[in-house]
Design a protein around this motif. Structure first.
Motif, short mmCIF file in Angstrom:
data_model
loop_
_atom_site.label_atom_id
_atom_site.label_comp_id
_atom_site.label_asym_id
_atom_site.label_seq_id
_atom_site.Cartn_x
_atom_site.Cartn_y
_atom_site.Cartn_z
N UNK A 79 -49.82 27.29 7.44
CA UNK A 79 -50.10 27.58 8.84
C UNK A 79 -51.28 26.75 9.36
N UNK A 80 -52.34 26.65 8.56
CA UNK A 80 -53.50 25.85 8.98
C UNK A 80 -53.10 24.39 9.14
N UNK A 81 -52.22 23.91 8.27
CA UNK A 81 -51.73 22.53 8.39
C UNK A 81 -50.98 22.32 9.71
N UNK A 82 -50.16 23.32 10.08
CA UNK A 82 -49.40 23.20 11.32
C UNK A 82 -50.31 23.20 12.54
N UNK A 83 -51.47 23.88 12.44
CA UNK A 83 -52.43 23.86 13.55
C UNK A 83 -52.89 22.43 13.82
N UNK A 84 -52.96 21.61 12.77
CA UNK A 84 -53.32 20.20 12.94
C UNK A 84 -52.11 19.35 13.34
N UNK A 85 -50.95 19.68 12.76
CA UNK A 85 -49.76 18.88 13.02
C UNK A 85 -49.29 18.97 14.48
N UNK A 86 -49.21 20.18 15.01
CA UNK A 86 -48.60 20.39 16.32
C UNK A 86 -49.28 19.60 17.45
N UNK A 87 -50.62 19.67 17.59
CA UNK A 87 -51.25 18.91 18.68
C UNK A 87 -51.07 17.40 18.53
N UNK A 88 -50.85 16.93 17.31
CA UNK A 88 -50.69 15.50 17.08
C UNK A 88 -49.46 14.94 17.77
N UNK A 89 -48.53 15.82 18.15
CA UNK A 89 -47.33 15.38 18.84
C UNK A 89 -47.67 14.65 20.13
N UNK A 90 -48.85 14.92 20.70
CA UNK A 90 -49.27 14.22 21.91
C UNK A 90 -49.36 12.71 21.67
N UNK A 91 -49.80 12.31 20.47
CA UNK A 91 -49.85 10.88 20.14
C UNK A 91 -48.45 10.28 20.10
N UNK A 92 -47.52 11.05 19.53
CA UNK A 92 -46.12 10.59 19.47
C UNK A 92 -45.55 10.45 20.87
N UNK A 93 -45.84 11.44 21.73
CA UNK A 93 -45.34 11.39 23.10
C UNK A 93 -45.92 10.19 23.85
#
Length: 486
Positions: free
Chosen positions: A432-446
């Motif tokens: 879960x803590x890993x996903x807290x970092x992963x999810x916002x990173x999608x902004x870079x992909x976008x």
């Protein structure tokens, strides 16, 4: 490589020249990135979870699993020589751009968090002399660690080739104190103490729980086995990438296991579990006196600084190659004339700085950063292993050397099962803590997709994004409610 546009009338900038690294230097990159903070913390970390029997089983499982991963990276380097920055590129080739982006970001974030453990351990080591440094998480420790972060940023920015040469020298220097520790511990080994520690102390659970409790620690110390594949575009000969991977792994596996096992013959397990980090120093102090603690502490500082250098290089390289492939924003794909991906290096140092500040709010800064580093690396490893399975079952159009062998399929399957087990061993907290970092990173992909004028998500990518965001929301809720603690 993408460079800044020259101004009107100015002479065009010289194209960056890619540095070429030998087998010896690539192997030193692997060894240098694996032999860092983790090995000096192994006695205490293992003693907190397991006795001798569990440690032997844990190292057997970890050794076999990581050897399979090493063989996977060796095979993929030969089968798909067109792919650079291994872990990220394999995930993208096998499972699409969005999961490839996740793999690149996860591996990069893992390296940044891992770099924080190095500074925490250095300050904890110096804290034995300067109490104001505490266990590496006090205000003074964070300030000094921050100064070190940015000093290394300036060093690496001077040039990749120079930094890699320094790493090769440091790699040799830091192996010596570890080997001396093992030899001195064997000389002072007490069979009776070792026998008492065999089954584990009263606080240890079942043998399965003991083994499971050590898995993230073994992942952390073996991170870097993929180092040569990450830096594959700099290899003089492509086949050296796979050779360096296996040579690097085999050269350190016995050392890691030995450091753990011989410690059980010096002190009772419960006493090792209470030692100050670096616990290797405390074990040697009990064996030979104060000079042993000083000797190991000095070796640790050299070792950790060398590993920090190697990981900083690899982290920036992953962002750079992802940007070159248009899976990260374009500004991360720029490099200097000395072949240094300066914007990626800057972002790497900045994230390490943020995580360093966060450790001040953790009950155990070192173990938290260590476990999070391991957890973040598991998804990239799992995707790379699964890609190897896919190639073995259905050879890729760009694959070299034709049809895969049964051995390659078996190795890839074992590596995939091992990494899946590690995700289970990590537990829900770190996922879960890993996903807290992963999810916002999608902004870079976008942002990268918008720069290309493309739709941000395909239907399949939108599902993956929704799952990651939901997991991140659950993680934030769990932290806020106190269900999980840092």
């Amino acid at each position: 490589m993408t460079a800044a546009e020259p101004s009107a009338g100015a002479a065009p900038a010289a194209a960056p020249t890619t540095a070429k690294l030998s087998l010896l230097t690539l192997t030193a990159m692997v060894v240098g990135s694996m032999v860092g903070a983790g090995v000096f913390s192994l006695p205490r970390r293992f003693a907190q979870e397991t006795g001798v029997a569990g440690a032997l089983i844990a190292w057997a499982v970890a050794g076999l699993g990581m050897l399979m991963l090493a063989f996977v990276f060796q095979t993929l380097a030969v089968r798909r020589p067109d792919l650079d920055a291994g872990v990220y590129a394999y995930a993208k080739a096998g499972f699409g751009e969005y999961l490839g982006f996740f793999s690149a970001f996860g591996y990069w974030a893992s390296a940044c968090v891992g770099n924080v453990t190095y500074w925490v351990l250095i300050m904890s080591t110096l804290g034995a002399l300067v109490p104001a440094l505490g266990d590496g998480d006090t205000a003074l420790a964070i300030v000094l660690s921050s100064a070190g972060l940015w000093a290394f940023f300036l060093l690496v920015r001077r040039g990749v080739k120079e930094a890699a040469a320094i790493n090769r020298i440091v790699t040799v220097a830091k192996i010596v104190p570890i080997l001396v520790f093992v030899l001195l511990a064997l000389f002072c080994f007490e069979p009776a103490v070792f026998a008492d520690n065999f089954g584990g102390a009263d606080y240890a659970g079942s043998l399965f729980d003991q083994v499971r409790g050590t898995m993230l620690a073994t992942v952390f110390v073996f991170l870097g086995v993929e180092g040569a594949s990450v830096y594959s575009r700099h290899a003089k000969r492509r086949e050296d990438v796979g050779r360096a991977t296996v040579l690097g792994f085999l050269s350190v596996f016995a050392v890691f296991a030995s450091v753990t096992i011989v410690s059980y013959g010096i002190l009772p397990m419960s006493e090792i579990a209470e030692l100050r980090q670096p616990s290797m120093a405390g074990v040697l102090e009990a064996a030979v006196g104060t000079w042993g603690k000083v000797f190991v502490s000095a070796g640790l500082i050299v070792s950790v600084l060398g590993a920090y250098l190697a990981w900083t290089l690899m982290a920036a390289e992953v962002l750079f190659v992802a940007a070159q492939d248009e899976d990260m924003p374009r500004f991360l794909g720029r490099a200097t004339a000395n072949d240094v991906p300066a914007p990626a290096l800057l972002l790497t140092t900045a994230l390490s700085q943020v995580v360093l500040v966060v450790t001040a709010f953790s009950d155990d800064a070192f173990n938290f950063a260590l476990d999070l580093t391991s957890a973040l690396s598991l998804i990239p490893f799992l995707l790379a292993a699964a890609f190897a399975v896919r190639i073995a079952l259905r050879p890729e159009r760009n694959a070299v050397a034709g049809r895969a062998t049964r051995r390659e399929l078996a190795v890839a399957c074992l590596a995939t099962l091992y990494t899946a087990f590690l995700l289970y061993a990590a537990g829900l907290k770190f996922v879960l803590v890993s996903l807290i970092l992963y999810a916002p990173a999608t902004l870079l992909f976008a942002q990268a997709r918008r720069e290309q004028g493309r739709r941000v998500f395909s239907p399949r990518e939108a599902v993956v994004c929704a799952v990651s965001v939901a997991g991140a929301a659950l993680g934030v809720t769990a932290l806020a409610a106190g269900w999980i603690e840092l």
